[in-house]
Structure formats: structure tokens, C-alpha cells
Design a protein around this motif. Structure first.
Motif, short mmCIF file in Angstrom:
data_model
loop_
_atom_site.label_atom_id
_atom_site.label_comp_id
_atom_site.label_asym_id
_atom_site.label_seq_id
_atom_site.Cartn_x
_atom_site.Cartn_y
_atom_site.Cartn_z
N GLU A 94 0.91 -1.23 -0.01
CA GLU A 94 0.00 0.02 -0.02
C GLU A 94 0.87 1.17 -0.04
O GLU A 94 0.47 2.25 -0.58
N TYR A 95 2.05 0.99 0.64
CA TYR A 95 2.98 2.21 0.66
C TYR A 95 4.33 2.25 -0.32
O TYR A 95 5.20 2.73 0.10
N GLY A 96 4.20 1.23 -1.05
CA GLY A 96 5.26 1.11 -2.23
C GLY A 96 6.38 0.15 -1.56
O GLY A 96 7.38 0.48 -2.25
N CYS A 97 6.24 -0.73 -0.66
CA CYS A 97 7.35 -1.58 -0.34
C CYS A 97 7.80 -2.28 -1.25
O CYS A 97 7.11 -2.70 -2.29
N SER A 98 8.80 -3.18 -0.98
CA SER A 98 9.31 -4.51 -1.66
C SER A 98 9.37 -5.53 -0.77
O SER A 98 9.89 -5.13 0.30
N VAL A 99 9.12 -6.59 -1.06
CA VAL A 99 9.30 -7.80 -0.11
C VAL A 99 10.21 -8.67 -1.02
O VAL A 99 9.94 -9.04 -2.06
N GLU A 100 11.52 -8.86 -0.36
CA GLU A 100 12.17 -9.88 -0.68
C GLU A 100 11.98 -11.33 -0.06
O GLU A 100 11.78 -11.37 1.05
N VAL A 101 11.91 -12.40 -0.88
CA VAL A 101 11.29 -13.62 -0.26
C VAL A 101 12.63 -14.56 -0.43
O VAL A 101 12.99 -15.00 -1.45
N ARG A 102 13.28 -15.04 0.95
CA ARG A 102 14.36 -15.99 0.93
C ARG A 102 14.20 -17.05 1.69
O ARG A 102 13.28 -17.07 2.72
N GLU A 103 14.57 -18.21 1.28
CA GLU A 103 14.56 -19.36 1.96
C GLU A 103 15.90 -19.42 2.94
O GLU A 103 16.99 -18.97 2.69
N ILE A 104 15.70 -19.85 4.26
CA ILE A 104 16.58 -19.94 5.14
C ILE A 104 17.41 -21.00 5.08
O ILE A 104 16.66 -22.31 5.15
N SER A 105 18.41 -21.11 4.73
CA SER A 105 19.24 -22.29 4.66
C SER A 105 19.72 -23.02 5.74
O SER A 105 19.93 -22.35 6.81
N PRO A 106 19.51 -24.46 5.98
CA PRO A 106 19.78 -24.92 7.45
C PRO A 106 21.20 -25.15 7.41
O PRO A 106 21.71 -25.31 6.53
N MET A 107 21.48 -25.15 8.91
CA MET A 107 22.92 -25.32 9.25
C MET A 107 23.08 -26.82 9.59
O MET A 107 22.14 -27.12 10.48
N GLU A 108 24.02 -27.35 9.50
CA GLU A 108 24.33 -28.69 9.93
C GLU A 108 25.43 -28.81 10.94
O GLU A 108 26.06 -27.89 10.96
#
Length: 108
Positions: A94-108
Motif C-alpha cells: 500500500e505504501y510502495g514497499c518491496s518484499v524479498e522472499v528468501r529461504e533460510i538455509s539449514p545449518m548442519e
């Protein structure tokens, strides 16, 4: 993870800002109800930047702008595409933002 950039407009009235916050509460409430919301927070504009291997610390306010990271959300989704589909309803648009969608990499 949603990394939310921009979307701040200081020219909005208090009533418009209140309505916008209600949209956020409704959207996040729906994510919580469907057990997709893990957490998230808006971020403050003040920051410390560490450089030179952590030897130099710079205090600075971050300027408003479309690239400023204003907050983040952690959600549960079946895939990156599913997370992107959920993000399409983000009230920040509504206010012109952007959304970056990222997968969180599992740590082993």
C-alpha cells in the motif's frame, strides 16, 4: 523469510497510518491463525556498522528510502513459490514497499 524494504511515507495522516497498521495486524493475524507466522519485527532506523574486521564501528541513523530494510517476517511455507504467493497480500505494498522472499538455509 520476508525482508521488507521501503514503504514508509511520512506524508500520511495519523488516521491513514492507523488504518495501515490495522491492515498489518489483520494480515499477520491471519498468518498466525493458519500457523504460518513464526515471527518478525520492524527495525529501528539507528544502526551500528562494523567494518575492518570489526575494528571500526560507525554509529549512524539510516535514511528513509526504498532500499532501507524496515523489517522482517519469518513464515512457514511449503516452497519458495508458496512463500512468494503469501507475500502478495503484504500490506506494505500500500505504501510502495518491496518484499524479498528468501529461504533460510539449514545449518548442519
Amino acid at each position: 523469510m520476508y525482508i521488507i524494504r521501503g514503504g514508509h511515507d511520512a506524508n500520511r495522516s495519523p488516521e491513514e497510518m492507523q488504518q495501515h497498521m490495522q491492515h498489518w495486524q489483520q494480515w499477520m493475524g491471519g498468518l498466525a491463525k493458519s500457523e504460518q507466522l513464526i515471527g518478525g519485527q520492524p527495525l529501528m532506523n539507528e544502526a551500528k556498522t562494523l567494518t575492518e574486521g570489526g575494528k571500526k564501528v560507525t554509529d549512524r541513523p539510516l535514511a528513509e528510502g526504498k532500499e532501507l530494510v524496515g523489517g522482517y517476517l519469518l513464515i512457514k511455507a511449503n516452497s519458495l513459490d508458496h512463500a512468494a504467493q503469501i507475500a502478495k497480500d503484504c500490506p506494505g505494498f500500500e505504501y510502495g514497499c518491496s518484499v524479498e522472499v528468501r529461504e533460510i538455509s539449514p545449518m548442519e
